[in-house]
Design a protein around this motif. Structure first.
Motif, PDB file in Angstrom:
ATOM      1  N   ARG A 106       4.360  -6.296  15.547  1.00 42.41           N
ATOM      2  CA  ARG A 106       5.139  -6.136  15.910  1.00 42.41           C
ATOM      3  C   ARG A 106       6.107  -5.440  17.129  1.00 42.41           C
ATOM      4  NH1 ARG A 106       6.344  -2.893  10.860  1.00 42.41           N
ATOM      5  NH2 ARG A 106       4.931  -2.466   9.370  1.00 42.41           N
ATOM      6  N   ILE A 124       3.543   7.824  11.469  1.00 47.21           N
ATOM      7  CA  ILE A 124       2.172   7.510   9.934  1.00 47.21           C
ATOM      8  C   ILE A 124       3.133   8.711   9.208  1.00 47.21           C
ATOM      9  CG2 ILE A 124       0.802   6.652   9.159  1.00 47.21           C
ATOM     10  CD1 ILE A 124       2.120   4.084  10.678  1.00 47.21           C
ATOM     11  N   ALA A 154       1.954  -5.529   2.245  1.00 53.74           N
ATOM     12  CA  ALA A 154       3.020  -5.185   1.298  1.00 53.74           C
ATOM     13  C   ALA A 154       2.374  -3.269   1.748  1.00 53.74           C
ATOM     14  CB  ALA A 154       3.071  -5.023  -0.025  1.00 53.74           C
ATOM     15  N   THR A 155       1.452  -3.104   1.950  1.00 54.67           N
ATOM     16  CA  THR A 155       0.332  -1.719   1.875  1.00 54.67           C
ATOM     17  C   THR A 155       0.874  -1.469   4.074  1.00 54.67           C
ATOM     18  OG1 THR A 155      -1.022  -2.211   0.298  1.00 54.67           O
ATOM     19  CG2 THR A 155      -1.193  -0.139   2.539  1.00 54.67           C
ATOM     20  N   LEU A 156       0.919  -2.119   4.140  1.00 53.56           N
ATOM     21  CA  LEU A 156       1.677  -1.377   6.023  1.00 53.56           C
ATOM     22  C   LEU A 156       2.551  -1.877   5.855  1.00 53.56           C
ATOM     23  CD1 LEU A 156      -1.217  -3.976   8.147  1.00 53.56           C
ATOM     24  CD2 LEU A 156      -1.299  -1.547   7.400  1.00 53.56           C
ATOM     25  N   ASP A 157       4.086  -2.141   4.712  1.00 56.71           N
ATOM     26  CA  ASP A 157       5.411  -1.979   4.882  1.00 56.71           C
ATOM     27  C   ASP A 157       5.821  -3.299   5.828  1.00 56.71           C
ATOM     28  OD1 ASP A 157       6.629  -0.652   2.803  1.00 56.71           O
ATOM     29  OD2 ASP A 157       6.075   1.284   4.664  1.00 56.71           O
ATOM     30  N   ARG A 158       5.041  -4.430   5.916  1.00 52.68           N
ATOM     31  CA  ARG A 158       5.790  -5.703   7.056  1.00 52.68           C
ATOM     32  C   ARG A 158       6.236  -6.533   5.955  1.00 52.68           C
ATOM     33  NH1 ARG A 158       3.209  -6.454  11.282  1.00 52.68           N
ATOM     34  NH2 ARG A 158       3.829  -8.968  11.147  1.00 52.68           N
ATOM     35  N   ASP A 159       7.376  -7.177   5.978  1.00 56.52           N
ATOM     36  CA  ASP A 159       8.217  -8.206   5.519  1.00 56.52           C
ATOM     37  C   ASP A 159       7.927  -9.562   6.117  1.00 56.52           C
ATOM     38  OD1 ASP A 159      10.478  -5.972   4.482  1.00 56.52           O
ATOM     39  OD2 ASP A 159      10.372  -6.132   6.812  1.00 56.52           O
ATOM     40  N   ASP A 164      -1.192  -3.640  14.381  1.00 59.57           N
ATOM     41  CA  ASP A 164      -0.340  -4.343  14.134  1.00 59.57           C
ATOM     42  C   ASP A 164       1.294  -3.978  14.436  1.00 59.57           C
ATOM     43  OD1 ASP A 164       1.305  -4.819  11.242  1.00 59.57           O
ATOM     44  OD2 ASP A 164       1.847  -2.508  11.763  1.00 59.57           O
ATOM     45  N   ARG A 188      -5.122   2.933  -1.738  1.00 61.17           N
ATOM     46  CA  ARG A 188      -4.397   1.261  -1.588  1.00 61.17           C
ATOM     47  C   ARG A 188      -5.225   0.710  -0.411  1.00 61.17           C
ATOM     48  NH1 ARG A 188       1.234  -0.908  -1.439  1.00 61.17           N
ATOM     49  NH2 ARG A 188       1.918  -0.214  -3.444  1.00 61.17           N
ATOM     50  N   LEU A 243      -1.220   5.306   0.700  1.00 63.71           N
ATOM     51  CA  LEU A 243      -1.850   4.916   1.363  1.00 63.71           C
ATOM     52  C   LEU A 243      -3.635   4.284   1.294  1.00 63.71           C
ATOM     53  CD1 LEU A 243      -1.535   3.019   3.758  1.00 63.71           C
ATOM     54  CD2 LEU A 243      -1.296   5.168   5.730  1.00 63.71           C
ATOM     55  N   ARG A 268       5.015   4.214  16.908  1.00 64.64           N
ATOM     56  CA  ARG A 268       5.106   4.414  15.044  1.00 64.64           C
ATOM     57  C   ARG A 268       4.682   5.963  14.563  1.00 64.64           C
ATOM     58  NH1 ARG A 268       3.738   0.170  11.230  1.00 64.64           N
ATOM     59  NH2 ARG A 268       5.313   2.139   9.457  1.00 64.64           N
TER      60      ARG A 268
END
Length: 279
Positions: A222, A169, A27-32, A218, A178, A175, A167
């Motif tokens: 992706r 950031i 969730a912290t890395l905005d992953r699905d 990460d 967390r 961030l 990407r």
């Protein structure tokens, strides 16, 4: 400063790998990602959320770290940095399993740099699932004195101008908070703005080195979600603060299995350099 008595010291930690840290980091890395549960494979580098040293609040140093001594040598220099790591991933780590981490102080070296005395500590970490070696990691830590106010400003090397994928950031304080919470990292440079700017003389909150490394890997995951990461190595070269955006980049080598990865600061400086191999 002679800390050779610490060379060869070991410590062992065991932990049942619970699913919450992986879900919280995703969730912290905005992953699905689908929810992680027992039997799920722990992604590479996410073992850094586990086997954490726990110490009482009364045993905390002024900067939020544990007081000097214990497993690591009591180096009396105020700044400690995760300088880099070299990891080989041998076997998957399953959430729900009880894993064992064995850490060994491999070397302690004292040098003198432009900013004064430096102490380099190299620690080896191995993570086992029963008798199966999952991870072999070399971890480099550097201790240094505070730079004097009249010391010349460092000039980091420029980052590459182009990459195959990237990407942007925004390292906002949420961030950083967390990640500090997930790694039980009380170091005040990551969340205490007055401490950073007044006591330590930084321009803002410092982005964690292992967080930058995690973001780089990460990024590769992706780009190649079905690949298996076999190795990863990184070096921290320049700090990044929460008052500036940065970008993470990657480019494949000629074999398509080896990747150069790096972190580019807002001013164009190279903040971290890494390589990874996948299968």
């Amino acid at each position: 400063m002679d800390f050779q008595d610490w060379v060869g010291r070991t410590e062992t930690r065991e932990e049942r790998i619970a699913p919450f840290p992986a879900n919280a980091l995703a969730a912290t890395l905005d992953r699905d990602d689908p929810d992680y549960g027992d039997g799920s494979t722990l992604p590479p580098l996410w073992h850094w959320l586990h086997f954490l040293p726990i110490f009482k609040l009364s045993d905390t140093n002024y900067d939020g770290h544990a007081a000097l001594g214990g497993f690591l040598p009591p180096v009396p220099l105020p700044r400690r940095m995760w300088a880099g790591s070299n990891l080989t991933f041998h076997a998957p780590m399953a959430i729900g399993q009880t894993l064992r981490k064995v850490s060994t102080v491999k070397s302690v070296t004292t040098k003198t740099g432009r900013s004064g005395p430096l102490v380099f500590v190299n620690v080896g970490h191995q993570v086992f699932d029963d008798q199966t070696l999952c991870i072999d990691e070399d971890h480099d830590i550097v201790y240094r004195a505070k730079p004097s106010p009249d010391a010349p400003a460092p000039h980091p090397q420029p980052a590459p101008d182009s990459s195959a994928f990237s990407r942007a950031i925004n390292p906002d304080p949420v961030l950083l908070f967390r990640y500090s919470a997930l790694t039980f990292n009380g170091h005040r440079i990551h969340y205490d703005h007055p401490f950073c700017t007044t006591t330590e003389g930084y321009s803002g909150l410092v982005v964690h080195g292992p967080l930058l490394a995690t973001l780089l890997l990460d990024l590769l995951r992706r780009e190649h979600p079905e690949a298996t990461v076999q190795s990863f190595a990184f070096r921290a070269l320049a700090p990044i603060f929460d008052n500036e955006t940065f970008s993470i980049h990657g480019s494949p080598g000629a074999d398509g299995k080896t990747f150069d990865l790096w972190v580019r600061r807002q001013d164009g400086a190279l903040a971290m350099q890494a390589t990874a191999t996948i299968a």
